[in-house]
Motif scaffolding. Structure first.
Motif, PDB file in Angstrom:
ATOM      1  N   VAL A   1       0.759  -1.203   0.131  1.00 25.15           N
ATOM      2  CA  VAL A   1       0.105  -0.051   0.099  1.00 25.15           C
ATOM      3  C   VAL A   1       0.968   1.271  -0.197  1.00 25.15           C
ATOM      4  O   VAL A   1       0.632   2.253  -0.690  1.00 25.15           O
ATOM      5  N   ALA A   2       1.813   1.297   0.718  1.00 24.69           N
ATOM      6  CA  ALA A   2       2.901   2.463   1.260  1.00 24.69           C
ATOM      7  C   ALA A   2       3.596   2.583  -0.584  1.00 24.69           C
ATOM      8  O   ALA A   2       3.663   3.771  -0.812  1.00 24.69           O
ATOM      9  N   GLY A   3       3.869   1.345  -1.097  1.00 22.48           N
ATOM     10  CA  GLY A   3       4.512   1.613  -2.440  1.00 22.48           C
ATOM     11  C   GLY A   3       3.539   2.220  -3.500  1.00 22.48           C
ATOM     12  O   GLY A   3       4.102   3.327  -4.458  1.00 22.48           O
ATOM     13  N   LEU A   4       2.325   1.457  -3.358  1.00 21.61           N
ATOM     14  CA  LEU A   4       1.385   2.228  -4.357  1.00 21.61           C
ATOM     15  C   LEU A   4       1.054   3.746  -4.052  1.00 21.61           C
ATOM     16  O   LEU A   4       0.746   4.531  -5.147  1.00 21.61           O
ATOM     17  N   CYS A   5       1.021   4.218  -2.745  1.00 21.19           N
ATOM     18  CA  CYS A   5       0.907   5.422  -2.343  1.00 21.19           C
ATOM     19  C   CYS A   5       1.986   6.380  -2.929  1.00 21.19           C
ATOM     20  O   CYS A   5       1.581   7.523  -3.584  1.00 21.19           O
ATOM     21  N   LEU A   6       3.221   5.763  -2.587  1.00 22.19           N
ATOM     22  CA  LEU A   6       4.517   6.567  -3.267  1.00 22.19           C
ATOM     23  C   LEU A   6       4.333   6.715  -4.704  1.00 22.19           C
ATOM     24  O   LEU A   6       4.730   7.661  -5.340  1.00 22.19           O
ATOM     25  N   LEU A   7       4.027   5.743  -5.456  1.00 21.56           N
ATOM     26  CA  LEU A   7       4.027   5.957  -6.838  1.00 21.56           C
ATOM     27  C   LEU A   7       2.799   6.566  -7.356  1.00 21.56           C
ATOM     28  O   LEU A   7       3.219   7.352  -8.212  1.00 21.56           O
ATOM     29  N   ALA A   8       1.873   6.642  -6.761  1.00 20.34           N
ATOM     30  CA  ALA A   8       0.367   7.543  -6.983  1.00 20.34           C
ATOM     31  C   ALA A   8       1.195   9.001  -6.948  1.00 20.34           C
ATOM     32  O   ALA A   8       0.637  10.095  -7.738  1.00 20.34           O
ATOM     33  N   GLY A   9       1.894   9.407  -5.698  1.00 15.99           N
ATOM     34  CA  GLY A   9       2.283  10.638  -5.404  1.00 15.99           C
ATOM     35  C   GLY A   9       3.368  11.112  -6.545  1.00 15.99           C
ATOM     36  O   GLY A   9       3.048  12.104  -6.920  1.00 15.99           O
ATOM     37  N   LEU A  10       4.306  10.108  -6.748  1.00 17.99           N
ATOM     38  CA  LEU A  10       5.273  10.109  -7.822  1.00 17.99           C
ATOM     39  C   LEU A  10       4.452  10.680  -9.395  1.00 17.99           C
ATOM     40  O   LEU A  10       4.823  11.745  -9.824  1.00 17.99           O
ATOM     41  N   SER A  11       3.417   9.896  -9.469  1.00 12.79           N
ATOM     42  CA  SER A  11       2.604  10.261 -10.971  1.00 12.79           C
ATOM     43  C   SER A  11       2.070  11.496 -10.691  1.00 12.79           C
ATOM     44  O   SER A  11       2.112  12.063 -11.703  1.00 12.79           O
ATOM     45  N   LEU A  12       1.324  11.823  -9.744  1.00 17.38           N
ATOM     46  CA  LEU A  12       0.687  13.166  -9.671  1.00 17.38           C
ATOM     47  C   LEU A  12       1.674  14.238  -9.645  1.00 17.38           C
ATOM     48  O   LEU A  12       1.537  15.345 -10.328  1.00 17.38           O
ATOM     49  N   PHE A  13       2.883  14.106  -9.074  1.00 17.54           N
ATOM     50  CA  PHE A  13       3.832  15.096  -9.007  1.00 17.54           C
ATOM     51  C   PHE A  13       4.433  15.306 -10.433  1.00 17.54           C
ATOM     52  O   PHE A  13       4.506  16.544 -10.922  1.00 17.54           O
ATOM     53  N   MET A  14       4.810  14.166 -11.185  1.00 14.49           N
ATOM     54  CA  MET A  14       5.185  14.340 -12.558  1.00 14.49           C
ATOM     55  C   MET A  14       4.120  14.886 -13.631  1.00 14.49           C
ATOM     56  O   MET A  14       4.473  15.589 -14.310  1.00 14.49           O
ATOM     57  N   TYR A  15       2.724  14.592 -13.132  1.00 13.98           N
ATOM     58  CA  TYR A  15       1.685  14.966 -13.977  1.00 13.98           C
ATOM     59  C   TYR A  15       1.715  16.550 -13.690  1.00 13.98           C
ATOM     60  O   TYR A  15       1.660  17.578 -14.730  1.00 13.98           O
ATOM     61  N   TRP A  16       1.905  17.010 -12.308  1.00 17.11           N
ATOM     62  CA  TRP A  16       1.924  18.483 -12.144  1.00 17.11           C
ATOM     63  C   TRP A  16       3.013  19.217 -12.642  1.00 17.11           C
ATOM     64  O   TRP A  16       2.701  20.389 -13.348  1.00 17.11           O
ATOM     65  N   ARG A  17       4.030  18.614 -12.457  1.00 17.60           N
ATOM     66  CA  ARG A  17       5.500  19.414 -13.318  1.00 17.60           C
ATOM     67  C   ARG A  17       5.300  19.492 -14.698  1.00 17.60           C
ATOM     68  O   ARG A  17       5.573  20.605 -15.249  1.00 17.60           O
ATOM     69  N   GLN A  18       4.705  18.399 -15.358  1.00 19.53           N
ATOM     70  CA  GLN A  18       4.646  18.508 -16.855  1.00 19.53           C
ATOM     71  C   GLN A  18       3.571  19.499 -17.241  1.00 19.53           C
ATOM     72  O   GLN A  18       3.789  20.300 -18.213  1.00 19.53           O
ATOM     73  N   ARG A  19       2.457  19.477 -16.382  1.00 21.34           N
ATOM     74  CA  ARG A  19       1.595  20.555 -16.825  1.00 21.34           C
ATOM     75  C   ARG A  19       2.023  21.979 -16.639  1.00 21.34           C
ATOM     76  O   ARG A  19       1.517  22.801 -17.208  1.00 21.34           O
ATOM     77  N   HIS A  20       2.693  22.004 -15.426  1.00 17.13           N
ATOM     78  CA  HIS A  20       3.355  23.482 -15.258  1.00 17.13           C
ATOM     79  C   HIS A  20       4.412  23.879 -16.393  1.00 17.13           C
ATOM     80  O   HIS A  20       4.406  24.849 -16.734  1.00 17.13           O
ATOM     81  N   GLN A  21       5.097  22.810 -16.630  1.00 16.59           N
ATOM     82  CA  GLN A  21       5.783  23.335 -17.876  1.00 16.59           C
ATOM     83  C   GLN A  21       5.277  23.613 -19.080  1.00 16.59           C
ATOM     84  O   GLN A  21       5.643  24.445 -19.752  1.00 16.59           O
ATOM     85  N   TYR A  22       4.058  22.757 -19.322  1.00 18.05           N
ATOM     86  CA  TYR A  22       3.270  22.811 -20.460  1.00 18.05           C
ATOM     87  C   TYR A  22       2.842  24.302 -20.410  1.00 18.05           C
ATOM     88  O   TYR A  22       2.967  25.278 -21.305  1.00 18.05           O
ATOM     89  N   MET A  23       2.354  24.772 -19.364  1.00 17.88           N
ATOM     90  CA  MET A  23       1.555  26.090 -19.039  1.00 17.88           C
ATOM     91  C   MET A  23       2.479  27.154 -19.385  1.00 17.88           C
ATOM     92  O   MET A  23       2.503  28.226 -20.063  1.00 17.88           O
ATOM     93  N   ALA A  24       3.981  26.955 -18.886  1.00 15.90           N
ATOM     94  CA  ALA A  24       4.843  27.814 -18.788  1.00 15.90           C
ATOM     95  C   ALA A  24       5.431  27.998 -20.272  1.00 15.90           C
ATOM     96  O   ALA A  24       5.568  29.227 -20.668  1.00 15.90           O
ATOM     97  N   LEU A  25       5.347  26.901 -21.067  1.00 18.88           N
ATOM     98  CA  LEU A  25       5.907  26.992 -22.429  1.00 18.88           C
ATOM     99  C   LEU A  25       4.695  27.608 -23.295  1.00 18.88           C
ATOM    100  O   LEU A  25       5.091  28.547 -24.157  1.00 18.88           O
ATOM    101  N   HIS A  26       3.613  27.238 -22.808  1.00 19.44           N
ATOM    102  CA  HIS A  26       2.579  27.897 -23.662  1.00 19.44           C
ATOM    103  C   HIS A  26       2.386  29.554 -23.401  1.00 19.44           C
ATOM    104  O   HIS A  26       2.176  30.476 -24.147  1.00 19.44           O
TER     105      HIS A  26
END
Length: 284
Positions: free
Chosen positions: A14-39
């Protein structure tokens, strides 16, 4: 024991899944932030590009307006020169011819006055020739055969009268450029400026060599007249009592009226180089 181990493994999973989910959310947020900045950056670059294009278009429009205004002023000046030339030729010229004829008639009827009459008639003929030179200068016939022929003829005449060798460095496209802008009077401007520059050299430079360069660059026509004469002390507004200042001011005024740039490079004993850059904007 088995139950405890199973619970521990479950918690780790469960902890691993939570960590993976957190990393996925962080990567999504970072990519989204970079995309918005590039836009936002692309949008800002687009606005800046549009602003620059508008400024360049406004500058081009301003240059065309200046060129049109200069052409209009030049046309008015040319028309006034032609009128003055006609008046001098038709009115003053006719009076001088009549005066010469009457003097000859007086000399024929009064032989005792022959010497005086001949002397007066000589002055009249000299005045008539000077008047014709003024008429030709007001309405230059040399340009009827194009700028290239006019420049070559002017340089040949300068060398013949002054005894100073004169070299021309010009590609054929330079004269074509002037013809493309004939409506703006570029050919006449170049001819007049060169005429005044050579006149200044003959009167003041004490030169033994003159070189003239005419070149076409991006959107402009460059004319350089250089001599190896005595040079002068550089000044934004020359004050040479010999009269060189008047000639340089006249050249500077002509170039400024055409929207061009005029530079003087000179030093005592080092000769003088006059460089003029005239805009080439074809008028339609």
């Amino acid at each position: 024991m088995e139950t405890a181990a199973l619970l521990f493994e479950t918690e780790l999973l469960v902890a691993g899944l939570c960590l993976l989910a957190g990393l996925s959310l962080f990567m999504y947020w970072r990519q989204r932030h970079q995309y918005m900045a590039l836009h936002r950056l692309q949008a800002r670059l687009g606005r800046e590009r549009a602003t620059r294009e508008q400024a360049e278009q406004a500058l081009a429009d301003t240059r065309r307006q200046v060129c049109h205004l200069s052409a209009s002023q030049q046309s008015l000046r040319d028309a006034e020169r032609r009128r003055i030339a006609r008046d001098l030729h038709d009115d003053l010229g006719q009076h001088l011819l009549t005066l010469g004829l009457e003097l000859r008639a007086l000399g024929a009827s009064q032989p005792a006055l022959g010497e005086i009459v001949d002397r007066i008639d000589g002055h009249v003929q000299h005045t008539l020739r000077a008047m014709r030179c003024v008429v030709r200068d007001l309405q230059p016939e040399a340009l009827e055969n194009g700028l290239e022929a006019a420049v070559n003829g002017q340089l040949a005449q300068f060398s013949r009268l002054s005894g100073i060798p004169c070299q021309l460095d010009a590609r054929p496209d330079a004269f074509t450029a002037a013809q493309d802008c004939r409506d703006a009077g570029v050919d006449k401007m170049v001819y007049r400026i060169l005429q005044e520059s050579l006149s200044n050299i003959a009167r003041h430079a004490h030169a033994t060599q003159v070189s003239v360069a005419i070149a076409r660059a991006a959107g402009r026509l460059d004319l350089t007249v250089q001599d190896n004469g005595v040079g002068c002390q550089q000044s934004p507004q020359p004050t040479d009592r010999t009269g060189a200042s008047t000639g340089l001011r006249g050249i500077a005024e002509r170039v400024a009226e055409a929207g061009g740039r005029f530079d003087v490079a000179s030093a005592p004993g080092q000769g003088t180089a006059l460089t003029m850059s005239l805009p080439l904007t074809t008028l339609h």
